[in-house]
Design a protein around this motif. Structure first.
Motif, short mmCIF file in Angstrom:
data_model
loop_
_atom_site.label_atom_id
_atom_site.label_comp_id
_atom_site.label_asym_id
_atom_site.label_seq_id
_atom_site.Cartn_x
_atom_site.Cartn_y
_atom_site.Cartn_z
N ARG A 117 1.16 -1.14 0.16
CA ARG A 117 0.24 -0.38 0.31
C ARG A 117 1.24 1.25 -0.26
O ARG A 117 1.71 1.70 1.02
N LEU A 118 0.31 2.05 -0.67
CA LEU A 118 1.78 3.37 -1.06
C LEU A 118 0.94 4.45 -0.11
O LEU A 118 1.52 4.73 0.15
N ASP A 119 -0.67 4.76 0.55
CA ASP A 119 -1.50 5.39 1.17
C ASP A 119 -2.57 4.57 1.13
O ASP A 119 -2.86 3.91 0.54
N ASP A 120 -3.47 5.60 1.82
CA ASP A 120 -5.24 4.80 1.68
C ASP A 120 -5.70 4.41 0.60
O ASP A 120 -6.62 3.49 0.63
N HIS A 121 -5.40 4.90 -0.21
CA HIS A 121 -6.24 4.44 -1.57
C HIS A 121 -5.67 4.09 -2.62
O HIS A 121 -5.98 3.54 -4.02
N LEU A 122 -3.85 3.85 -3.05
CA LEU A 122 -3.43 3.13 -4.01
C LEU A 122 -2.77 2.05 -3.31
O LEU A 122 -2.29 1.89 -2.37
N LYS A 123 -2.79 0.86 -4.07
CA LYS A 123 -1.73 -0.30 -4.21
C LYS A 123 -0.18 -0.33 -4.68
O LYS A 123 -1.71 -0.45 -5.98
N VAL A 124 -0.08 -1.70 -5.29
CA VAL A 124 0.50 -1.87 -6.32
C VAL A 124 1.18 -3.67 -5.76
O VAL A 124 1.13 -3.84 -4.71
N ASN A 125 0.94 -4.99 -6.65
CA ASN A 125 1.45 -5.35 -6.28
C ASN A 125 1.94 -6.46 -7.53
O ASN A 125 1.49 -5.83 -8.67
N CYS A 126 2.48 -7.46 -7.20
CA CYS A 126 2.63 -8.78 -7.93
C CYS A 126 2.67 -10.37 -7.69
O CYS A 126 1.80 -10.13 -6.64
N ASP A 127 2.69 -10.61 -8.69
CA ASP A 127 0.85 -12.42 -9.34
C ASP A 127 1.42 -13.20 -9.87
O ASP A 127 2.02 -12.88 -10.66
N VAL A 128 2.25 -14.57 -9.10
CA VAL A 128 2.99 -15.16 -9.83
C VAL A 128 1.72 -16.56 -10.26
O VAL A 128 2.08 -17.04 -8.97
N LYS A 129 1.24 -16.59 -10.70
CA LYS A 129 0.30 -18.04 -10.48
C LYS A 129 0.57 -19.34 -12.51
O LYS A 129 1.19 -18.85 -13.13
N TYR A 130 0.23 -20.09 -12.04
CA TYR A 130 0.25 -21.26 -12.87
C TYR A 130 -1.27 -21.11 -13.01
O TYR A 130 -2.03 -21.72 -12.50
N GLN A 131 -1.46 -20.84 -14.82
CA GLN A 131 -3.01 -21.44 -14.88
C GLN A 131 -2.74 -23.01 -15.56
O GLN A 131 -2.32 -23.58 -16.41
N TYR A 132 -3.60 -23.49 -14.37
CA TYR A 132 -3.36 -24.69 -15.10
C TYR A 132 -4.64 -25.51 -15.73
O TYR A 132 -6.00 -25.37 -16.46
N ILE A 133 -4.45 -24.99 -17.69
CA ILE A 133 -5.60 -25.56 -18.50
C ILE A 133 -4.63 -26.55 -19.44
O ILE A 133 -3.76 -26.03 -20.38
N LYS A 134 -5.82 -27.20 -19.37
CA LYS A 134 -5.49 -28.59 -20.85
C LYS A 134 -4.68 -27.97 -22.27
O LYS A 134 -5.66 -27.02 -22.45
N ASP A 135 -4.10 -28.14 -22.70
CA ASP A 135 -3.59 -28.16 -23.80
C ASP A 135 -2.39 -26.55 -23.38
O ASP A 135 -1.89 -25.82 -24.53
N ILE A 136 -2.68 -25.53 -22.73
CA ILE A 136 -2.08 -24.50 -22.88
C ILE A 136 -1.52 -24.38 -21.45
O ILE A 136 -1.36 -23.17 -21.05
N ASP A 137 -1.26 -25.25 -20.39
CA ASP A 137 -0.70 -24.87 -19.10
C ASP A 137 0.21 -23.74 -19.10
O ASP A 137 1.36 -23.73 -20.08
N ARG A 138 0.30 -22.74 -18.13
CA ARG A 138 1.52 -21.67 -18.02
C ARG A 138 2.14 -20.73 -17.14
O ARG A 138 0.73 -20.76 -16.34
N PRO A 139 2.70 -20.56 -16.68
CA PRO A 139 2.26 -19.72 -15.52
C PRO A 139 2.55 -18.33 -16.61
O PRO A 139 2.55 -17.55 -17.23
N VAL A 140 2.01 -17.28 -15.08
CA VAL A 140 1.47 -16.39 -15.90
C VAL A 140 1.46 -14.95 -14.36
O VAL A 140 1.57 -15.41 -13.03
N VAL A 141 2.50 -14.01 -14.92
CA VAL A 141 3.19 -13.42 -13.87
C VAL A 141 2.64 -11.58 -14.59
O VAL A 141 2.56 -11.25 -15.12
N SER A 142 2.04 -10.87 -13.22
CA SER A 142 1.69 -9.64 -13.49
C SER A 142 1.85 -9.00 -12.48
O SER A 142 2.10 -9.41 -10.98
#
Length: 158
Positions: free
Chosen positions: A126-151
């Motif tokens: 949280r940068l202040d009371d109304h604004l925040k930044v984030n980083c997500d790392v997830k793996y999408q388990y989807i048949k034929d196209i499994d992949r990691p996604v970084v946001s």
């Protein structure tokens, strides 16, 4: 194809109306990178977050990945986060939830829509009371196209 959109719309409406009265509500933007053994593509996304309880949050997100090497795609996700505080301004959290992905391309990646599951983790500051930044790392388990996604993203409290 229409049935997928109807199912997704019903899920989003259910999530947003089930807890419409209390809790913090955030809206935000994400820059995403999807990494598959056969391709890498980047995109932008929108997200809405609702804090159901003090440490429990629901997130609905939609992402469009820019066309690269004749492959274009979008996804929609409904994730649950359990916030674990790291001091006053930071949290870490697991990312778990269903995903709907549609992609269109040549050869192996013809037009397809499939459901899958997201599993991962994230950190926010949280940068202040109304604004925040984030980083997500997830793996999408989807048949034929499994992949990691970084946001990488930012959200605003309204």
């Amino acid at each position: 194809m229409k049935k997928y959109f109807v199912i997704l719309a019903m899920m989003l409406i259910g999530v947003t109306t089930a807890f419409a009265e209390e809790g913090d509500k955030w809206v935000g933007l994400n820059f995403n990178g999807g990494f598959h053994k056969d391709y890498t593509n980047f995109g932008l996304g929108l997200k809405g977050q609702y804090e159901v309880r003090e440490r429990l949050r629901l997130e609905a997100a939609a992402n469009y990945f820019f066309k690269k090497d004749d492959l274009s795609m979008w996804d929609a996700n409904l994730n649950v986060h359990y916030l674990i505080p790291l001091g006053e301004s930071a949290n870490v959290y697991p990312v778990v939830g269903p995903s709907l992905m549609t992609w269109k391309g040549n050869g192996f990646f013809e037009y397809k829509t499939k459901f899958g599951v997201n599993l991962g983790a994230g950190i926010e500051y949280r940068l202040d009371d109304h604004l925040k930044v984030n980083c997500d790392v997830k793996y999408q388990y989807i048949k034929d196209i499994d992949r990691p996604v970084v946001s990488l993203g930012a959200s605003y409290l309204f």
